[in-house]
Write a protein that holds these residues in place. Sequence first.
Motif, mmCIF file in Angstrom:
data_model
loop_
_atom_site.group_PDB
_atom_site.id
_atom_site.type_symbol
_atom_site.label_atom_id
_atom_site.label_comp_id
_atom_site.label_asym_id
_atom_site.label_seq_id
_atom_site.Cartn_x
_atom_site.Cartn_y
_atom_site.Cartn_z
ATOM 1 N N LYS A 16 0.795 -1.220 -0.008
ATOM 2 C CA LYS A 16 0.049 0.023 0.000
ATOM 3 C C LYS A 16 0.891 1.351 0.024
ATOM 4 O O LYS A 16 0.553 2.404 -0.607
ATOM 5 C CB LYS A 16 -1.094 -0.153 1.121
ATOM 6 C CG LYS A 16 -2.065 -1.041 1.184
ATOM 7 C CD LYS A 16 -2.620 -1.097 2.555
ATOM 8 C CE LYS A 16 -4.073 -2.279 2.328
ATOM 9 N NZ LYS A 16 -4.695 -2.317 3.687
ATOM 10 N N ALA A 17 1.965 1.121 0.733
ATOM 11 C CA ALA A 17 2.962 2.259 0.668
ATOM 12 C C ALA A 17 3.503 2.394 -0.647
ATOM 13 O O ALA A 17 3.699 3.597 -1.077
ATOM 14 C CB ALA A 17 4.003 2.055 1.960
ATOM 15 N N GLU A 19 2.028 1.747 -3.541
ATOM 16 C CA GLU A 19 1.067 2.174 -4.430
ATOM 17 C C GLU A 19 0.841 3.850 -4.041
ATOM 18 O O GLU A 19 0.619 4.426 -5.179
ATOM 19 C CB GLU A 19 -0.190 1.575 -4.068
ATOM 20 C CG GLU A 19 -0.244 0.293 -4.400
ATOM 21 C CD GLU A 19 -1.645 -0.474 -3.558
ATOM 22 O OE1 GLU A 19 -2.253 -0.005 -3.276
ATOM 23 O OE2 GLU A 19 -1.833 -1.799 -4.210
ATOM 24 N N LYS A 20 0.956 4.424 -3.003
ATOM 25 C CA LYS A 20 0.941 5.750 -2.506
ATOM 26 C C LYS A 20 2.069 6.674 -3.595
ATOM 27 O O LYS A 20 2.076 7.595 -3.755
ATOM 28 C CB LYS A 20 1.187 6.102 -1.008
ATOM 29 C CG LYS A 20 -0.112 5.693 -0.577
ATOM 30 C CD LYS A 20 0.053 5.976 1.099
ATOM 31 C CE LYS A 20 -1.109 5.464 1.929
ATOM 32 N NZ LYS A 20 -0.963 5.716 3.309
ATOM 33 N N ARG A 21 3.212 5.816 -3.488
ATOM 34 C CA ARG A 21 4.489 6.424 -4.496
ATOM 35 C C ARG A 21 4.274 6.026 -5.999
ATOM 36 O O ARG A 21 5.358 6.385 -6.602
ATOM 37 C CB ARG A 21 5.849 5.839 -3.739
ATOM 38 C CG ARG A 21 5.845 6.026 -2.489
ATOM 39 C CD ARG A 21 7.412 5.862 -1.872
ATOM 40 N NE ARG A 21 8.486 6.946 -2.722
ATOM 41 C CZ ARG A 21 9.515 7.340 -2.159
ATOM 42 N NH1 ARG A 21 9.847 6.895 -1.025
ATOM 43 N NH2 ARG A 21 10.168 7.965 -3.198
ATOM 44 N N ARG A 22 3.301 5.607 -6.199
ATOM 45 C CA ARG A 22 3.069 4.988 -7.689
ATOM 46 C C ARG A 22 4.231 4.100 -8.053
ATOM 47 O O ARG A 22 4.773 4.178 -9.228
ATOM 48 C CB ARG A 22 3.149 6.486 -8.549
ATOM 49 C CG ARG A 22 2.158 7.177 -8.245
ATOM 50 C CD ARG A 22 2.427 8.457 -9.261
ATOM 51 N NE ARG A 22 1.526 8.057 -10.483
ATOM 52 C CZ ARG A 22 2.014 8.914 -11.676
ATOM 53 N NH1 ARG A 22 2.609 9.969 -11.761
ATOM 54 N NH2 ARG A 22 1.506 8.548 -12.755
ATOM 55 N N THR A 127 4.075 9.451 7.799
ATOM 56 C CA THR A 127 2.746 9.705 7.592
ATOM 57 C C THR A 127 2.319 10.870 7.541
ATOM 58 O O THR A 127 1.029 11.305 7.231
ATOM 59 C CB THR A 127 2.035 9.237 9.144
ATOM 60 O OG1 THR A 127 2.753 9.912 10.315
ATOM 61 C CG2 THR A 127 2.395 7.911 9.301
ATOM 62 N N VAL A 131 -0.536 12.490 0.381
ATOM 63 C CA VAL A 131 -0.541 11.395 -0.712
ATOM 64 C C VAL A 131 -0.965 11.982 -2.007
ATOM 65 O O VAL A 131 -2.052 12.916 -2.090
ATOM 66 C CB VAL A 131 -1.631 10.379 -0.429
ATOM 67 C CG1 VAL A 131 -1.758 9.159 -1.351
ATOM 68 C CG2 VAL A 131 -1.538 9.637 0.901
ATOM 69 N N LYS A 133 -0.116 12.145 -6.731
ATOM 70 C CA LYS A 133 0.457 11.480 -7.956
ATOM 71 C C LYS A 133 1.777 11.978 -8.181
ATOM 72 O O LYS A 133 2.634 11.529 -8.800
ATOM 73 C CB LYS A 133 -0.667 11.394 -9.037
ATOM 74 C CG LYS A 133 -1.729 10.497 -8.720
ATOM 75 C CD LYS A 133 -2.582 10.484 -10.098
ATOM 76 C CE LYS A 133 -3.778 9.623 -9.854
ATOM 77 N NZ LYS A 133 -4.740 9.743 -10.945
ATOM 78 N N CYS A 340 4.673 15.429 -2.488
ATOM 79 C CA CYS A 340 3.590 14.299 -1.947
ATOM 80 C C CYS A 340 4.148 12.948 -2.173
ATOM 81 O O CYS A 340 5.484 12.938 -2.952
ATOM 82 C CB CYS A 340 2.337 14.494 -3.035
ATOM 83 S SG CYS A 340 2.642 14.197 -4.840
ATOM 84 N N THR A 341 3.518 12.140 -2.196
ATOM 85 C CA THR A 341 4.583 10.513 -2.025
ATOM 86 C C THR A 341 4.864 10.313 -3.535
ATOM 87 O O THR A 341 5.630 9.465 -3.659
ATOM 88 C CB THR A 341 3.023 9.427 -1.655
ATOM 89 O OG1 THR A 341 2.053 9.884 -2.280
ATOM 90 C CG2 THR A 341 2.838 9.869 -0.042
#
Length: 445
Positions: A16-17, A19-22, A127, A131, A133, A340-341
Amino acid sequence: MLEIKYVRENVEDVRKALEKRRATADFDTFLEKERKRRELLQEIETLRHHRNKVSDEIAAIKKSGQASNIKSGSKESGAIDSAGNGDVKIAEMRTVSEKIKELDTALAETENLIDNFIMNIPNIPHTSVPVGKDENDNRLEKQIGTPREFTFSIKPHWEIGEELGILDFTRAVKIAGARFPLYMGSGAKLERALINFMLNTHINEHGFTEVLPPFMVNRKSLTGTGQLPKFEEDLFKLQGWDYFMIPTSEVPMTNIYADEIIPEKNLPIRFTAYTPCFRSEAGSHGKDTRGLIRQHQFNKVEMVKYTTPETSFDELESMLASAETILQRLNLPYQVITLCTGDMGFSAAKTYDIEVWMPGQNKYREISSCSNCTDFQARRANIKFRREGSKKPEFVHTLNGSGLAVGRCFAAILENYQQTDGAVEIPEVLQPYMGGQKIITNESR
């Protein structure tokens, strides 16, 4: 890098982490390789135990005198133990040793695949990181200073510099090629003044120790900070040598304590350095082809910190303030954003970017990036510290930040301090470094 055990036990959280970072990774294959690795380790351990047992039995036979004629490969021994001929034991031990060697090879191959997988996974975002793109999802934290209102038609820094005769991009192309600067006269002097001003401020006021590191580093150092193996195309490699030109002095300064254990009482450690930096700018075709914003070679004053885990985010705020001080003293408007991530660098857990106002381009441009890499780089470079009274060392947290990118600062001065007649005023704080010079006028030759 991330801890393998942590990834294995928290696969879904790591997925999941990412995915937040693409970013994506084949965790199913990783888990299968991890299962195989554990099976191989168990089988090797069992065989080694068995080999040791057989070795003890052979030693006992020899000691009892039953195998006085036993020799490696001998077929003449008449020694008999409870299991049969002593030579059988020797043959058995050889077979087990060969099997262990075969399994050791398979284990090394499996561990190499796991290491490659882990080495290509980015750091986990903190945290507090928004989040998103891309750069459009970065969070504005503050804006400092009011952009100057001009009463005349303003120019970008490359036009100002060339018209004053202090920047010569045409001759730089002749000497080296595109994306290389050539500073002349007061231009070279201003660049040097900025370097000295930045270093003196960080050393005398912010508690940093000056370092003059090598401008070339080896593969291990770049792997430690995270540029390798994933981003080799961004680097300049020396032909015939496994050396690379540094993309930033973060690389040599972070590796000063590679494979060492630092006493806790020595932390935090704060280093600063001026170096030229070298980047291939892979993927930047057509971007910022004019001026000093995106060069193959550029000057930068860098800050690096080693801290305990519990103090690293406070040290990140302090590092950001150190970088801001430079712009405040130069009276250059700027803004601070949290990346952002999806826009953060590979090794960072949290990053602040400082963007300076460039009136000739009518926008803010990045001039510093301050990041907390937590223990990500420390694991790769094996940098640890030991608390007083503790036997077990821990990984330090490492931080890095531009303090500042010198060429971009030079460009911002030309654009923000340009005058109606084309001259450029020198910021008051830099005048002592310029021998009292207050203005740059035409020096064309």
